[in-house]
Every structure is written in C-alpha cells, then in structure tokens.
Design a protein around this motif. Sequence first.
Motif, PDB file in Angstrom:
ATOM      1  N   GLY A 114       3.644 -36.032 -32.627  1.00 20.08           N
ATOM      2  CA  GLY A 114       4.446 -34.810 -32.641  1.00 20.08           C
ATOM      3  C   GLY A 114       3.855 -33.733 -31.750  1.00 20.08           C
ATOM      4  O   GLY A 114       4.576 -33.042 -31.016  1.00 20.08           O
ATOM      5  N   PHE A 115       2.537 -33.560 -31.774  1.00 25.86           N
ATOM      6  CA  PHE A 115       1.869 -32.571 -30.926  1.00 25.86           C
ATOM      7  C   PHE A 115       2.063 -32.916 -29.455  1.00 25.86           C
ATOM      8  O   PHE A 115       2.342 -32.032 -28.633  1.00 25.86           O
ATOM      9  CB  PHE A 115       0.382 -32.506 -31.275  1.00 25.86           C
ATOM     10  CG  PHE A 115      -0.403 -31.576 -30.402  1.00 25.86           C
ATOM     11  CD1 PHE A 115      -0.273 -30.208 -30.542  1.00 25.86           C
ATOM     12  CD2 PHE A 115      -1.258 -32.083 -29.442  1.00 25.86           C
ATOM     13  CE1 PHE A 115      -0.995 -29.357 -29.731  1.00 25.86           C
ATOM     14  CE2 PHE A 115      -1.970 -31.238 -28.626  1.00 25.86           C
ATOM     15  CZ  PHE A 115      -1.846 -29.869 -28.765  1.00 25.86           C
ATOM     16  N   TYR A 118       5.567 -32.113 -28.410  1.00 25.36           N
ATOM     17  CA  TYR A 118       5.734 -30.664 -28.296  1.00 25.36           C
ATOM     18  C   TYR A 118       5.091 -30.135 -27.010  1.00 25.36           C
ATOM     19  O   TYR A 118       5.655 -29.287 -26.329  1.00 25.36           O
ATOM     20  CB  TYR A 118       5.120 -29.971 -29.510  1.00 25.36           C
ATOM     21  CG  TYR A 118       5.186 -28.463 -29.437  1.00 25.36           C
ATOM     22  CD1 TYR A 118       6.396 -27.798 -29.636  1.00 25.36           C
ATOM     23  CD2 TYR A 118       4.057 -27.718 -29.154  1.00 25.36           C
ATOM     24  CE1 TYR A 118       6.468 -26.426 -29.556  1.00 25.36           C
ATOM     25  CE2 TYR A 118       4.121 -26.341 -29.075  1.00 25.36           C
ATOM     26  CZ  TYR A 118       5.324 -25.705 -29.268  1.00 25.36           C
ATOM     27  OH  TYR A 118       5.393 -24.339 -29.182  1.00 25.36           O
ATOM     28  N   GLN A 119       3.916 -30.644 -26.677  1.00 28.67           N
ATOM     29  CA  GLN A 119       3.198 -30.142 -25.508  1.00 28.67           C
ATOM     30  C   GLN A 119       3.776 -30.641 -24.189  1.00 28.67           C
ATOM     31  O   GLN A 119       3.769 -29.910 -23.197  1.00 28.67           O
ATOM     32  CB  GLN A 119       1.722 -30.568 -25.566  1.00 28.67           C
ATOM     33  CG  GLN A 119       0.919 -29.848 -26.589  1.00 28.67           C
ATOM     34  CD  GLN A 119       0.642 -28.405 -26.188  1.00 28.67           C
ATOM     35  OE1 GLN A 119       0.951 -27.973 -25.083  1.00 28.67           O
ATOM     36  NE2 GLN A 119       0.076 -27.658 -27.109  1.00 28.67           N
ATOM     37  N   LEU A 122       9.016 -31.677 -24.735  1.00 34.37           N
ATOM     38  CA  LEU A 122      10.076 -30.891 -25.347  1.00 34.37           C
ATOM     39  C   LEU A 122      10.774 -29.975 -24.343  1.00 34.37           C
ATOM     40  O   LEU A 122      11.998 -29.850 -24.358  1.00 34.37           O
ATOM     41  CB  LEU A 122       9.508 -30.083 -26.512  1.00 34.37           C
ATOM     42  CG  LEU A 122      10.501 -29.577 -27.525  1.00 34.37           C
ATOM     43  CD1 LEU A 122      11.293 -30.725 -28.132  1.00 34.37           C
ATOM     44  CD2 LEU A 122       9.798 -28.809 -28.624  1.00 34.37           C
ATOM     45  N   ASP A 126       7.479 -28.609 -18.742  1.00 36.86           N
ATOM     46  CA  ASP A 126       6.388 -29.471 -19.195  1.00 36.86           C
ATOM     47  C   ASP A 126       6.639 -30.923 -18.807  1.00 36.86           C
ATOM     48  O   ASP A 126       5.712 -31.643 -18.437  1.00 36.86           O
ATOM     49  CB  ASP A 126       6.209 -29.360 -20.714  1.00 36.86           C
ATOM     50  CG  ASP A 126       5.775 -27.977 -21.143  1.00 36.86           C
ATOM     51  OD1 ASP A 126       5.158 -27.258 -20.319  1.00 36.86           O
ATOM     52  OD2 ASP A 126       6.065 -27.605 -22.297  1.00 36.86           O
TER      53      ASP A 126
END
Length: 142
Positions: A114-115, A118-119, A122, A126
């Motif tokens: 999940g991290f 997100y980083q 998403l 990025d």
Amino acid sequence: RAVVAPKAAGAKPRASVFVGRPAALKARVAAPKARAASFTVRAASQTEDLNKKLQEVTATVSEKWDDTEEKPAVVTLGIFGLVGLVAANGVLKSIDGLPLIPDLLELVGIGFSGFYIYQNLLFKPDRAALKESISKSIDKIL
C-alpha cells in the motif's frame, strides 16, 4: 458405491448400481462452438509473439555472454545465487511453521504494498518518475 471397469471389446454397456437403484449410462457430446476457432487463432498468435520474444531474449543473452570476459566469475555468481535462493527458501519454510509470524509478515507485506502504491503509482507525476527511473535502470543493465 459404483466401480467403473474398462470396457472389453464388444461388451454391452451396463447400468451401475448405487444403493440398490440402477442408473442409466448416458454420454453427451459437446457441440463445437464458433468461439473455439477464434480462441485458437488468438492462442496461436500469442504463441508466435512468445516465440519471437524468446528468440530476442536468447539472442541478447548469448550476445552478452560472448562480450563477458570473466565467464568463470559469472558462473560462480550464478551458482552462489542459486545456493542463496535454496537457503532463503529453507529459512522461509522454517518461519512459515512458527505460529503468528506468517500472519504478521503478511500484514507487513500488505502495508508495504500500500505504501509503495501511494508513493509511486497513485499520482501521474509519480508514475512518470517511476517509469523514467525504471527505463534508466534498464539502460544501465543492457
């Protein structure tokens, strides 16, 4: 309980008995569908693409192998890598046998995934930065 035995040549089909009641022997033949032909064509084209990709990878690997000056070192690294994978597999099997540890590691993996999403995945800027970083790494390797 019914037992099915192989048919002898010229034998008549018999009804099997299950709990005292005869059951009729029936066979159904599935009719061919029109979709099967399109599936076969698609599978054949995917196989051809896979063969082309495999030939390309094989050519690249053989080219890199010919360019390598330290062939014994490369073979030794490959062997040690294989030994490391076997050792890691043994450690992970041992950890998997412990209570609660596999569940905790699964939660850590879900959290890290999940991290990472997100980083790096998403938001569009990025994703572009990640794509650029991956292409730079591939260019360095090849």
